[in-house]
Enzyme design. Structure first.
Site, PDB file in Angstrom:
ATOM      1  N   ARG A  28       2.236  69.170 -81.393  1.00 38.62           N
ATOM      2  CA  ARG A  28       2.427  68.481 -82.676  1.00 38.62           C
ATOM      3  C   ARG A  28       3.689  67.632 -82.693  1.00 38.62           C
ATOM      4  NH1 ARG A  28      -0.046  70.915 -87.254  1.00 38.62           N
ATOM      5  NH2 ARG A  28       1.685  70.073 -88.440  1.00 38.62           N
ATOM      6  N   GLU A  45     -11.260  51.063 -79.757  1.00 42.97           N
ATOM      7  CA  GLU A  45     -10.951  52.446 -79.409  1.00 42.97           C
ATOM      8  C   GLU A  45     -10.560  52.561 -77.929  1.00 42.97           C
ATOM      9  OE1 GLU A  45     -10.212  55.024 -80.869  1.00 42.97           O
ATOM     10  OE2 GLU A  45     -10.640  56.694 -79.538  1.00 42.97           O
ATOM     11  N   HIS A  84     -11.516  31.990 -79.344  1.00 44.24           N
ATOM     12  CA  HIS A  84     -10.647  31.489 -80.414  1.00 44.24           C
ATOM     13  C   HIS A  84      -9.173  31.818 -80.160  1.00 44.24           C
ATOM     14  CE1 HIS A  84     -14.119  30.312 -82.745  1.00 44.24           C
ATOM     15  NE2 HIS A  84     -14.644  31.503 -82.507  1.00 44.24           N
TER      16      HIS A  84
END
Ligand code: M6R
Length: 610
Positions: free
Chosen positions: A27, A483, A506
């Site tokens: 974490r 992703e 583009h």
């Protein structure tokens, strides 16, 4: 983000805290520390870096105590160093606090406390907490009351655990916006920010809600609100096993989780796919199904990989459920005064169910009266509990910071929801059945793709030293391009961008030369011919191409440098398959670069701060 663990009982808490912290390292992991209390003695030990470094330091000290708290830190305020690591303490060093979250008004509180002689040693927002609590203790309040009074002055988010030498028979914990649980044992109790930290000791769990303060003693616990209202808390029995959160023989959690996907998507579908009726059964949506089907608009809000799943969901909902759908980053949604109507449905997608931006967006949407539904992986998480209803993805615990199996399970759940709505609207039985049958074949097709692991590893060797990557796809595979690029950049630190393939001309085409690898997601679908034209445009500019292509496609090999051939399925389900080679490619490139794939720099599994 940061992790909390605590113990009170008859055993030595030190190894319990260290093992709990190791389980929490995923974490957040820039520093760690423990605070312990034994009768008239209290001790705080902190270290920059991994929990193993803290462990080495502690081993030399031969510490024994039956009450203690521990923390892994992921820096928000103040650099990662020993002083900024938790626990933080008062001047007498007999009151310890660990904190997850952010104290937004810490500057005001700090200035006020300094006027009363309180001295601060760290650069953290968290350090105001021990001093603030101390300021009530010295007035004669109990620890519990002091925590309540202190928190009444705090703005921001927190999950905290507090111990005090003056009351060595308790841990006081509180929550607002940062998850916290109490684990119930025999003559011992635990606290944690994540059940994985205490799962080795107990499966009896009490989930704290926002605004709750709990006094945890070794043989009882009592819960109240910050405003001192008594609360009855329910004890939940959790089913997750320790084996499920171990690496299961794989070198990394990420690889284990990629390899699990054939069974994790199966679990997401289990008991929910009704083949004969060509629809799905989702218990969590039964009570809201009419409102959902009659929604004028669907909004999907999420962050990161879950947001990419939402983009695929938009294609599914609009194509089959025929409900206008918008997808929005939760971090933008929450701050831009969005137009939300009572006949809108808003899905919040989150693996952890604790992402701060997603949770805040959910609360905002609830205030505005929309039907708020959650798609979460972690059972009992904040988003799951605060949604009006929802669907669990059941992918199992995902430990690797890079999300893999949670994504494919999110796509499966979105497909199940699509089928459910579409069949209640105008999708025929025949069409519903054919989608359901295709869904049922997905796990086997995933197994076939996972067998390409060695081939993908070889391709990774060729590309591990490049500096940039481009990922291109169209339609359902455009979110997969995003992703794939996210997976690569977050674990290999290679710059990567995803684009809709037709957008290349583009602007991004200017980047193409012999040093720019381009990954095309090019299965044989209705945009195949257009993708082939894009491939030729890249080839003409000497770009190196890796194509994710259909196994039936013999034509593509002569146009690209490497092709990874995967089984076909219907377009709406294709992202569940096409993303898997991209996960493996990112994984192998990162491993070959010698990087820590499970704990990439600067990242944490659960982003519980803004
Ligand atoms: O737990 P959540 O799904 O809410 O997390 C959202 C993102 O933080 C997460 O997907 C992040 O982007 C992952 N590191 C991606 O691999």
């Amino acid at each position: 983000m940061c992790g909390i663990v605590g113990y009170i009982g008859n055993k030595n808490c030190v190894p319990i805290l260290i093992n709990g912290l190791k389980r929490l390292e995923y974490r957040g992991y820039d520093s760690a520390g423990i605070g312990i209390i034994l009768n008239n003695h209290s001790e705080v030990i902190k270290n920059k870096g991994k929990v193993s470094l803290l462990e080495e330091k502690i081993e030399k000290m031969n510490l024994q105590a039956a009450l203690g708290i521990g923390h892994t830190r992921w820096a928000t305020h103040g650099v990662p160093n020993e002083i900024n690591a938790h626990p933080h303490y008062n001047k007498s060093k007999n009151l310890f606090v660990i904190h997850n979250g952010i104290i937004e008004n810490y500057q005001i509180l700090k200035t006020g406390l300094e006027k009363f002689g309180y001295e601060f040693v760290s650069q953290t927002d968290s350090e105001v907490l021990p001093h603030l609590i101390d300021s009530f203790l010295v007035k004669g309040h109990s620890l519990f009351k002091s925590v309540q009074l202190a928190l009444a002055e705090v703005e921001g988010t927190y999950g905290i655990a507090v111990i005090y030498q003056g009351e060595p028979d308790k841990i006081v914990v509180a929550r607002k916006g940062s998850p916290l649980v109490v684990g119930i044992g025999e003559q011992e109790n635990f606290v944690a920010s994540d059940v994985s930290a205490i799962l080795a000791h107990t499966k009896q769990i009490v989930y704290l809600e926002d605004g709750e303060v709990v006094e945890v003693c070794k043989d009882r616990f009592t819960a109240k609100t910050i405003m001192d209202k008594e609360i009855e808390k329910e004890i939940h029995e959790i089913t997750m096993s320790l084996d499920e959160i171990n690496k299961g023989g794989y070198p990394h959690f990420m690889l284990k989780e990629i390899m699990e996907q054939s069974s994790s998507v199966c679990n997401s579908m289990r008991g929910r796919l009704l083949l004969n009726e060509g629809t799905s059964k989702l218990g969590g949506l039964e009570n809201v199904i009419d409102q959902l089907v009659n929604s004028k608009r669907i909004i999907i809000s999420a962050c990161g990989t879950s947001w990419h799943a939402g983009l695929v969901g938009e294609y599914m909902f609009e194509q089959f459920a025929r409900i206008p759908t918008e997808v929005e980053y939760a971090s933008e949604f929450r701050y831009r005064n969005p137009i939300v109507n009572k006949d809108d449905t808003i899905f919040f997608i989150s693996q952890s169910g604790e992402t701060a931006d997603t949770l805040a967006a959910l609360r905002e949407a609830k205030i505005r009266g929309a039907l708020v539904l959650g798609i979460c992986n972690v059972v009992g998480s904040s988003i799951a509990r605060e949604s009006l209803s929802g669907v669990y993805t059941h992918a199992g615990p995902e430990i690797g910071v890079a999300s893999t199996k949670a994504f494919t399970s999110q796509l499966v759940v979105l497909a199940l929801i699509t089928l459910l709505i579409a069949r209640k609207k105008d999708m025929s039985l025949v069409d519903g059945k054919s989608i359901a049958e295709e869904m049922q074949k997905i796990p086997d097709k995933i197994s076939a793709i996972l067998k390409l692991n060695d081939q993908i590893e070889k391709i990774a060797s060729e590309f591990k030293d490049v500096k940039n990557f481009l990922y291109l796809g169209r339609g359902y595979n455009f979110p997969v391009a995003l992703e794939g690029a996210l997976k690569l950049k977050e674990i290999s630190y290679i710059h990567a961008e995803g684009y809709p393939a037709a957008e290349m001309k583009h602007g991004p085409i200017a980047l193409i030369d012999e040093n720019m690898p381009v990954v095309f997601i090019a299965p044989k679908d209705s945009t195949y011919e257009k993708i082939i034209s894009n491939i030729q445009e890249i080839k003409a500019r000497k770009g190196r191409i890796i194509a994710i292509a259909s196994e039936s496609d013999d034509n593509i090999d002569k146009l690209v440098d490497y092709s990874i051939k995967i089984p076909d399925t219907i377009r709406m389900l294709m992202p569940i398959l096409t993303v898997i080679p991209l996960q493996l490619l990112a994984y192998h490139i990162a491993v070959k670069k010698g990087l820590n794939v499970d704990q990439p720099r600067n990242l944490a599994k659960s982003v519980t701060v803004e």
